[in-house]
Design a protein around this motif. Structure first.
Motif, PDB file in Angstrom:
ATOM      1  N   LYS A   1     -25.257  90.963   2.512  1.00  0.00           N
ATOM      2  CA  LYS A   1     -26.017  92.235   1.870  1.00  0.00           C
ATOM      3  C   LYS A   1     -25.247  92.906   2.077  1.00  0.00           C
ATOM      4  CE  LYS A   1     -31.188  90.732   0.827  1.00  0.00           C
ATOM      5  NZ  LYS A   1     -32.130  90.923   1.065  1.00  0.00           N
ATOM      6  N   ASP A   2     -24.439  93.072   3.144  1.00  0.00           N
ATOM      7  CA  ASP A   2     -24.350  93.945   4.058  1.00  0.00           C
ATOM      8  C   ASP A   2     -22.682  94.474   3.451  1.00  0.00           C
ATOM      9  OD1 ASP A   2     -26.601  96.152   5.087  1.00  0.00           O
ATOM     10  OD2 ASP A   2     -25.859  94.458   6.696  1.00  0.00           O
ATOM     11  N   ALA A   3     -22.145  93.188   3.433  1.00  0.00           N
ATOM     12  CA  ALA A   3     -20.494  93.104   3.246  1.00  0.00           C
ATOM     13  C   ALA A   3     -20.608  93.002   1.844  1.00  0.00           C
ATOM     14  CB  ALA A   3     -19.826  91.647   3.618  1.00  0.00           C
ATOM     15  N   GLU A   4     -22.235  93.227   0.229  1.00  0.00           N
ATOM     16  CA  GLU A   4     -21.676  92.803  -0.499  1.00  0.00           C
ATOM     17  C   GLU A   4     -20.904  92.244  -1.451  1.00  0.00           C
ATOM     18  OE1 GLU A   4     -20.508  97.577  -1.432  1.00  0.00           O
ATOM     19  OE2 GLU A   4     -22.758  97.700  -1.688  1.00  0.00           O
ATOM     20  N   LEU A   5     -21.197  91.148  -0.398  1.00  0.00           N
ATOM     21  CA  LEU A   5     -20.685  89.864  -1.510  1.00  0.00           C
ATOM     22  C   LEU A   5     -21.397  89.388  -2.991  1.00  0.00           C
ATOM     23  CD1 LEU A   5     -20.490  87.154   1.902  1.00  0.00           C
ATOM     24  CD2 LEU A   5     -18.961  89.235   1.059  1.00  0.00           C
ATOM     25  N   ASP A   6     -20.029  88.615  -3.775  1.00  0.00           N
ATOM     26  CA  ASP A   6     -20.549  88.091  -4.561  1.00  0.00           C
ATOM     27  C   ASP A   6     -20.624  86.896  -4.487  1.00  0.00           C
ATOM     28  OD1 ASP A   6     -20.197  90.982  -6.799  1.00  0.00           O
ATOM     29  OD2 ASP A   6     -18.260  90.891  -5.584  1.00  0.00           O
ATOM     30  N   TRP A   7     -19.821  85.947  -4.309  1.00  0.00           N
ATOM     31  CA  TRP A   7     -20.159  84.737  -3.782  1.00  0.00           C
ATOM     32  C   TRP A   7     -20.012  84.208  -2.355  1.00  0.00           C
ATOM     33  CZ3 TRP A   7     -22.099  81.670  -7.938  1.00  0.00           C
ATOM     34  CH2 TRP A   7     -20.846  81.897  -9.693  1.00  0.00           C
ATOM     35  N   LEU A   8     -20.205  82.960  -2.513  1.00  0.00           N
ATOM     36  CA  LEU A   8     -20.646  82.515  -0.672  1.00  0.00           C
ATOM     37  C   LEU A   8     -20.429  81.259  -0.277  1.00  0.00           C
ATOM     38  CD1 LEU A   8     -21.272  82.776   2.141  1.00  0.00           C
ATOM     39  CD2 LEU A   8     -24.043  82.423   1.359  1.00  0.00           C
ATOM     40  N   PHE A   9     -19.561  80.759  -0.017  1.00  0.00           N
ATOM     41  CA  PHE A   9     -18.757  79.098   0.069  1.00  0.00           C
ATOM     42  C   PHE A   9     -20.044  78.650   1.212  1.00  0.00           C
ATOM     43  CE2 PHE A   9     -15.287  80.239  -2.533  1.00  0.00           C
ATOM     44  CZ  PHE A   9     -15.378  79.184  -3.891  1.00  0.00           C
ATOM     45  N   ILE A  10     -20.482  77.366   1.131  1.00  0.00           N
ATOM     46  CA  ILE A  10     -20.812  76.595   1.995  1.00  0.00           C
ATOM     47  C   ILE A  10     -20.638  75.679   2.803  1.00  0.00           C
ATOM     48  CG2 ILE A  10     -22.944  75.625   3.282  1.00  0.00           C
ATOM     49  CD1 ILE A  10     -24.954  78.314   2.105  1.00  0.00           C
ATOM     50  N   ILE A  11     -19.269  74.880   2.918  1.00  0.00           N
ATOM     51  CA  ILE A  11     -18.797  73.829   3.285  1.00  0.00           C
ATOM     52  C   ILE A  11     -18.730  73.370   4.363  1.00  0.00           C
ATOM     53  CG2 ILE A  11     -17.071  72.960   2.522  1.00  0.00           C
ATOM     54  CD1 ILE A  11     -16.252  75.057   0.308  1.00  0.00           C
ATOM     55  N   GLY A  12     -19.214  72.104   4.609  1.00  0.00           N
ATOM     56  CA  GLY A  12     -19.320  71.984   6.007  1.00  0.00           C
ATOM     57  C   GLY A  12     -19.909  71.908   6.592  1.00  0.00           C
ATOM     58  N   TRP A  13     -21.692  72.040   6.197  1.00  0.00           N
ATOM     59  CA  TRP A  13     -22.710  72.670   6.868  1.00  0.00           C
ATOM     60  C   TRP A  13     -23.765  71.467   6.635  1.00  0.00           C
ATOM     61  CZ3 TRP A  13     -22.015  76.509   9.596  1.00  0.00           C
ATOM     62  CH2 TRP A  13     -23.433  77.719  10.488  1.00  0.00           C
TER      63      TRP A  13
ATOM     64  N   LEU B   1     -30.015  82.361  -0.839  1.00  0.00           N
ATOM     65  CA  LEU B   1     -28.997  81.933  -2.226  1.00  0.00           C
ATOM     66  C   LEU B   1     -29.027  82.753  -2.175  1.00  0.00           C
ATOM     67  CD1 LEU B   1     -31.161  78.255  -2.637  1.00  0.00           C
ATOM     68  CD2 LEU B   1     -28.387  78.298  -1.930  1.00  0.00           C
ATOM     69  N   GLU B   2     -30.319  84.416  -2.905  1.00  0.00           N
ATOM     70  CA  GLU B   2     -30.412  84.642  -3.440  1.00  0.00           C
ATOM     71  C   GLU B   2     -30.084  86.740  -2.887  1.00  0.00           C
ATOM     72  OE1 GLU B   2     -34.576  85.885  -3.927  1.00  0.00           O
ATOM     73  OE2 GLU B   2     -34.786  84.452  -5.311  1.00  0.00           O
ATOM     74  N   ALA B   3     -29.163  86.033  -1.922  1.00  0.00           N
ATOM     75  CA  ALA B   3     -28.228  87.244  -0.430  1.00  0.00           C
ATOM     76  C   ALA B   3     -27.177  87.475  -1.294  1.00  0.00           C
ATOM     77  CB  ALA B   3     -28.254  86.962   0.621  1.00  0.00           C
ATOM     78  N   PRO B   4     -26.084  87.047  -2.021  1.00  0.00           N
ATOM     79  CA  PRO B   4     -24.735  86.882  -2.945  1.00  0.00           C
ATOM     80  C   PRO B   4     -25.254  87.731  -3.725  1.00  0.00           C
ATOM     81  CG  PRO B   4     -24.823  85.100  -1.533  1.00  0.00           C
ATOM     82  CD  PRO B   4     -25.868  85.262  -1.459  1.00  0.00           C
ATOM     83  N   LYS B   5     -24.540  88.335  -4.870  1.00  0.00           N
ATOM     84  CA  LYS B   5     -24.789  89.138  -5.813  1.00  0.00           C
ATOM     85  C   LYS B   5     -24.616  88.003  -6.848  1.00  0.00           C
ATOM     86  CE  LYS B   5     -22.843  92.894  -4.719  1.00  0.00           C
ATOM     87  NZ  LYS B   5     -21.938  94.406  -5.347  1.00  0.00           N
ATOM     88  N   ARG B   6     -24.068  87.355  -7.051  1.00  0.00           N
ATOM     89  CA  ARG B   6     -23.535  86.022  -8.684  1.00  0.00           C
ATOM     90  C   ARG B   6     -24.245  84.354  -8.023  1.00  0.00           C
ATOM     91  NH1 ARG B   6     -20.634  89.649  -9.383  1.00  0.00           N
ATOM     92  NH2 ARG B   6     -19.171  90.228 -11.276  1.00  0.00           N
ATOM     93  N   GLY B   7     -23.899  83.995  -6.335  1.00  0.00           N
ATOM     94  CA  GLY B   7     -24.661  82.255  -5.886  1.00  0.00           C
ATOM     95  C   GLY B   7     -24.299  82.385  -4.740  1.00  0.00           C
ATOM     96  N   VAL B   8     -24.362  80.729  -4.355  1.00  0.00           N
ATOM     97  CA  VAL B   8     -23.806  80.140  -3.141  1.00  0.00           C
ATOM     98  C   VAL B   8     -23.036  79.440  -3.477  1.00  0.00           C
ATOM     99  CG1 VAL B   8     -24.328  78.798  -0.964  1.00  0.00           C
ATOM    100  CG2 VAL B   8     -25.900  80.996  -1.772  1.00  0.00           C
ATOM    101  N   LEU B   9     -21.857  78.923  -3.700  1.00  0.00           N
ATOM    102  CA  LEU B   9     -21.008  77.697  -4.298  1.00  0.00           C
ATOM    103  C   LEU B   9     -21.066  76.641  -3.284  1.00  0.00           C
ATOM    104  CD1 LEU B   9     -17.978  79.457  -6.111  1.00  0.00           C
ATOM    105  CD2 LEU B   9     -20.490  78.591  -7.101  1.00  0.00           C
ATOM    106  N   GLY B  10     -21.112  75.504  -3.170  1.00  0.00           N
ATOM    107  CA  GLY B  10     -21.459  74.546  -2.503  1.00  0.00           C
ATOM    108  C   GLY B  10     -20.420  73.588  -3.073  1.00  0.00           C
ATOM    109  N   MET B  11     -19.694  72.441  -2.146  1.00  0.00           N
ATOM    110  CA  MET B  11     -19.025  71.100  -3.096  1.00  0.00           C
ATOM    111  C   MET B  11     -20.366  69.655  -2.736  1.00  0.00           C
ATOM    112  SD  MET B  11     -16.210  71.434  -3.452  1.00  0.00           S
ATOM    113  CE  MET B  11     -14.353  72.349  -3.382  1.00  0.00           C
ATOM    114  N   HIS B  12     -19.898  68.763  -3.811  1.00  0.00           N
ATOM    115  CA  HIS B  12     -20.870  67.385  -3.321  1.00  0.00           C
ATOM    116  C   HIS B  12     -19.484  66.844  -3.472  1.00  0.00           C
ATOM    117  CE1 HIS B  12     -23.964  64.366  -2.114  1.00  0.00           C
ATOM    118  NE2 HIS B  12     -23.777  64.106  -4.007  1.00  0.00           N
ATOM    119  N   PRO B  13     -19.470  65.592  -2.906  1.00  0.00           N
ATOM    120  CA  PRO B  13     -18.822  64.761  -3.044  1.00  0.00           C
ATOM    121  C   PRO B  13     -19.204  63.307  -4.211  1.00  0.00           C
ATOM    122  CG  PRO B  13     -19.554  64.006  -1.123  1.00  0.00           C
ATOM    123  CD  PRO B  13     -20.077  64.859  -1.471  1.00  0.00           C
TER     124      PRO B  13
END
Length: 277
Positions: free
Chosen positions: A74-86, A95-107
């Protein structure tokens, strides 16, 4: 200006972070585990050097859902957050902390293959193709809207090791493909078609037991699906566990390391013996 963060602690995530910079993107926050966590995790990496070189603020935390992580986003005012390899599951608050949301990958090519063990299942099911999907995380399991996908063709020779490498490469290609649109704020998200959704269950090491009374074709496929980096397909002989890393179907018995099935023979090319007594 779109602000982006990244959460990872493994080599694949690090490769994706570097890919973002290779196509002109940038990161405003990186999050990883504490240095003393997950030391034996496959592909475990440390982001200090990269973040220092790029001027990326780096936060280390025991869990991605910790209050200090949510606050940092929130302090960084992120629009998007990637979560990969976690491996930790993101909370709704995260999930609601970034302004636009969180992005992930699925194989897999979502909505096909939601769930676990995507690489082994793609081979076990004899699919003609699989892939990697970049999508927006929501409260469901791999149910969020899709950003983009990359297909990976499969044949009856592909094994888990090869597919694992192809999946890793697809992650990086997908990041490079999508980042320009993300940074210019013109991503288009497409809802998944629930009528096409399938869910694949998790697998345990004991699920790799070869059915010696079954089909040689099923056995050979299992060997390919569970070879390294997975635990391996196996069978028992006189109290010895035989882990089969590589095998081919043969028309005749070629050596002592050949298993007879009702519909053919499996020639074992690479194996490991484990005394279980």
């Amino acid at each position: 200006m779109i602000k982006v963060g990244f959460v990872t602690c493994v080599q694949l995530g690090y490769s994706c972070m570097k890919a973002i910079y290779e196509v002109g993107g940038k990161l405003d926050l990186a999050i990883s585990l504490l240095d003393n966590q997950a030391k034996s995790k496959s592909g475990r990496i440390y982001l200090d050097s990269f973040c220092n070189s790029k001027g990326i603020p780096l936060l280390k935390a025991s869990h991605v859902n910790n209050p200090e992580v949510v606050q940092a986003i929130k302090d960084a005012e992120l629009d998007w957050l990637f979560i990969i390899g976690w491996s930790q599951i993101a909370s709704q608050e995260l999930l609601e902390a970034p302004k636009r949301g969180v992005l992930g990958m699925h194989p897999t090519l979502l909505p096909t293959g939601r769930g676990r063990a995507a690489i082994p299942w793609a081979i076990l099911k004899g699919l003609s193709k699989t892939g990697v999907t970049l999508f927006k995380l929501d409260s469901g399991v791999d149910t969020g809207p899709v950003v983009d996908q990359i297909e990976i063709a499969l044949d009856n020779q592909v094994d888990a090791n090869f597919l694992y490498q192809k999946v890793d490469a697809a992650h990086i290609s997908l990041i490079k493909k999508v980042i320009p649109s993300l940074m210019s704020d013109d991503l288009v998200l497409k809802e998944q078609d629930e009528s096409l959704a399938t869910e694949w269950p998790g697998r345990k090491p004991e699920d790799g037991l070869i059915d010696l009374k079954g089909s040689v074709f099923d056995a050979e496929r299992m060997v390919r699906a569970l070879t390294r980096p997975y635990p391996g397909a196996f069978y028992f002989v006189d109290g010895i566990k035989v882990v089969v890393w590589k095998a081919v179907i043969s028309k005749s018995r070629l050596s002592d390391r050949t298993i007879d099935f009702y519909d053919g023979q499996l020639q074992i090319l690479e194996y490991e013996l484990i005394n279980v007594n």
